[in-house]
Design a protein around this motif. Structure first.
Motif, short mmCIF file in Angstrom:
data_model
loop_
_atom_site.label_atom_id
_atom_site.label_comp_id
_atom_site.label_asym_id
_atom_site.label_seq_id
_atom_site.Cartn_x
_atom_site.Cartn_y
_atom_site.Cartn_z
N LEU A 40 -63.63 -13.76 -56.33
CA LEU A 40 -62.69 -12.89 -55.65
C LEU A 40 -63.30 -12.29 -54.38
O LEU A 40 -62.63 -12.14 -53.37
N ASN A 41 -64.58 -11.95 -54.43
CA ASN A 41 -65.24 -11.33 -53.28
C ASN A 41 -65.55 -12.32 -52.17
O ASN A 41 -65.44 -11.99 -50.98
N GLY A 42 -65.96 -13.53 -52.53
CA GLY A 42 -66.45 -14.46 -51.52
C GLY A 42 -65.81 -15.82 -51.50
O GLY A 42 -66.25 -16.69 -50.75
N GLY A 43 -64.82 -16.05 -52.34
CA GLY A 43 -64.15 -17.35 -52.30
C GLY A 43 -64.83 -18.38 -53.19
O GLY A 43 -65.73 -18.08 -53.98
N ARG A 44 -64.36 -19.62 -53.05
CA ARG A 44 -64.81 -20.69 -53.94
C ARG A 44 -66.30 -20.96 -53.81
O ARG A 44 -66.98 -21.21 -54.80
N ARG A 45 -66.86 -20.91 -52.58
CA ARG A 45 -68.28 -21.22 -52.40
C ARG A 45 -69.16 -20.25 -53.18
O ARG A 45 -70.04 -20.66 -53.93
N ARG A 46 -68.89 -18.97 -52.98
CA ARG A 46 -69.73 -17.98 -53.65
C ARG A 46 -69.53 -18.02 -55.16
O ARG A 46 -70.48 -17.87 -55.93
N GLY A 47 -68.29 -18.23 -55.60
CA GLY A 47 -68.04 -18.33 -57.03
C GLY A 47 -68.75 -19.52 -57.65
O GLY A 47 -69.31 -19.43 -58.74
N THR A 48 -68.73 -20.66 -56.94
CA THR A 48 -69.39 -21.86 -57.46
C THR A 48 -70.89 -21.66 -57.54
O THR A 48 -71.53 -22.05 -58.53
N TRP A 49 -71.47 -21.06 -56.50
CA TRP A 49 -72.91 -20.80 -56.53
C TRP A 49 -73.27 -19.83 -57.65
O TRP A 49 -74.34 -19.93 -58.27
N SER A 50 -72.39 -18.88 -57.92
CA SER A 50 -72.62 -17.97 -59.03
C SER A 50 -72.62 -18.73 -60.36
O SER A 50 -73.46 -18.47 -61.23
N ALA A 51 -71.70 -19.69 -60.51
CA ALA A 51 -71.67 -20.53 -61.71
C ALA A 51 -72.94 -21.36 -61.83
O ALA A 51 -73.49 -21.53 -62.93
N VAL A 52 -73.43 -21.88 -60.69
CA VAL A 52 -74.68 -22.64 -60.70
C VAL A 52 -75.85 -21.74 -61.11
O VAL A 52 -76.77 -22.17 -61.83
N GLY A 53 -75.82 -20.48 -60.68
CA GLY A 53 -76.87 -19.54 -61.07
C GLY A 53 -76.89 -19.31 -62.58
O GLY A 53 -77.95 -19.27 -63.20
N VAL A 54 -75.70 -19.18 -63.17
CA VAL A 54 -75.60 -19.02 -64.62
C VAL A 54 -76.18 -20.24 -65.33
O VAL A 54 -76.98 -20.13 -66.27
N ALA A 55 -75.76 -21.43 -64.87
CA ALA A 55 -76.25 -22.67 -65.49
C ALA A 55 -77.75 -22.84 -65.29
O ALA A 55 -78.44 -23.39 -66.16
N SER A 56 -78.28 -22.36 -64.16
CA SER A 56 -79.72 -22.46 -63.91
C SER A 56 -80.52 -21.66 -64.92
O SER A 56 -81.55 -22.12 -65.44
N SER A 57 -80.07 -20.45 -65.22
CA SER A 57 -80.79 -19.63 -66.20
C SER A 57 -80.66 -20.21 -67.60
O SER A 57 -81.62 -20.17 -68.38
N THR A 58 -79.50 -20.78 -67.92
CA THR A 58 -79.33 -21.44 -69.22
C THR A 58 -80.27 -22.63 -69.33
O THR A 58 -80.88 -22.86 -70.39
N THR A 59 -80.39 -23.38 -68.24
CA THR A 59 -81.31 -24.52 -68.22
C THR A 59 -82.75 -24.06 -68.40
O THR A 59 -83.53 -24.69 -69.13
N LEU A 60 -83.11 -22.97 -67.75
CA LEU A 60 -84.47 -22.43 -67.87
C LEU A 60 -84.79 -22.10 -69.32
O LEU A 60 -85.86 -22.47 -69.84
N TYR A 61 -83.87 -21.41 -69.99
CA TYR A 61 -84.11 -21.06 -71.39
C TYR A 61 -84.17 -22.31 -72.26
O TYR A 61 -84.93 -22.37 -73.24
N GLY A 62 -83.36 -23.32 -71.92
CA GLY A 62 -83.40 -24.57 -72.67
C GLY A 62 -84.74 -25.27 -72.54
O GLY A 62 -85.28 -25.79 -73.53
N ILE A 63 -85.30 -25.25 -71.34
CA ILE A 63 -86.62 -25.86 -71.12
C ILE A 63 -87.69 -25.09 -71.88
O ILE A 63 -88.58 -25.69 -72.52
N LEU A 64 -87.63 -23.77 -71.84
CA LEU A 64 -88.62 -22.95 -72.55
C LEU A 64 -88.58 -23.23 -74.05
O LEU A 64 -89.62 -23.34 -74.71
N ALA A 65 -87.36 -23.37 -74.57
CA ALA A 65 -87.23 -23.67 -76.01
C ALA A 65 -87.75 -25.06 -76.32
O ALA A 65 -88.40 -25.28 -77.35
N ALA A 66 -87.50 -26.01 -75.40
CA ALA A 66 -87.89 -27.40 -75.65
C ALA A 66 -89.40 -27.57 -75.66
O ALA A 66 -89.95 -28.34 -76.46
#
Length: 215
Positions: A40-66
């Motif tokens: 809502l604040n920045g449009g599709r680009r900012r929202g998509t990058w925010s989603a990528v940020g969420v997935a990046s942290s999930t990936t990080l935790y997945g690697i740590l667990a692995a």
């Protein structure tokens, strides 16, 4: 390289993991609130990058667990609690920012279609990453759930495949959320509607922080 027989032996557990993980990613949480507000604040680009940020942290935790570091973090109580309380503080900060926007009612730039995220949307990525990496329940999820589908002899590529699948499912869902909000942005960006959404988002973020603090 994994042999075809090894791949086939993990196919059934993998499909079972998909059945479990798919509904979990659509349960609203801090990632939902953060991605929605960035869209809502920045449009599709900012929202998509925010989603990528969420997935990046999930990936990080997945690697740590692995690689076995997840259990080390869990056993180091001060480190685990430090991550948890940093996440709580950051959710409170984001909630305060949402309440401040609702109080100031300064939505002129949104009506003009100005994207405050800049050319890369790095701010959106950072907010998505920090809001999710401060939630150690994701690490708990990997450590508690993956052993239900994988034995201790499971090779590293297989463990990472399970972990990355969860991150990709989350990313796919959040990108769909971004697209849906962007399509309705002309309506959702009206000052009165935005104020209500900011109040709701701020309440949700603070509520998630309180819930994380009490658990």
């Amino acid at each position: 390289m994994l042999s075809s027989s090894m791949v086939s032996s993990y196919l059934s557990p993998y499909l079972s993991f998909l059945v479990l993980a798919s509904p979990l990613v659509v349960i609203p949480g801090p990632d939902f609130a953060v991605v929605s507000r960035n869209t809502l604040n920045g449009g599709r680009r900012r929202g998509t990058w925010s989603a990528v940020g969420v997935a990046s942290s999930t990936t990080l935790y997945g690697i740590l667990a692995a690689v076995g570091l997840g259990s080390v973090i869990m056993s180091m109580r001060p480190v685990f609690e430090g991550i948890r309380w940093a996440g709580i503080a950051y959710l409170a900060l984001l909630g305060f920012q949402a309440f401040r926007s609702a109080w100031k009612r300064d939505y002129a730039t949104l009506e003009l279609g100005i994207d405050p995220a800049g050319p890369t949307g790095s701010q959106g990525w950072l907010q998505g990453f920090l809001s999710n990496v401060g939630n150690p329940k994701i690490l708990v999820f990997y450590l508690a759930v993956l052993p239900q589908f994988l034995d201790q002899e499971a090779p590293m590529p297989v463990v990472l495949a399970f972990a990355f699948t969860h991150a990709l499912l989350s990313l796919a869902y959040l990108v769909l959320l971004v697209c849906g909000i962007h399509q309705a942005r002309s309506v959702l960006s009206r000052p009165g509607v935005r104020r209500l959404l900011d109040l709701a988002t701020g309440t949700a973020l603070v509520g998630f922080g309180i819930k994380l603090a009490l658990e």
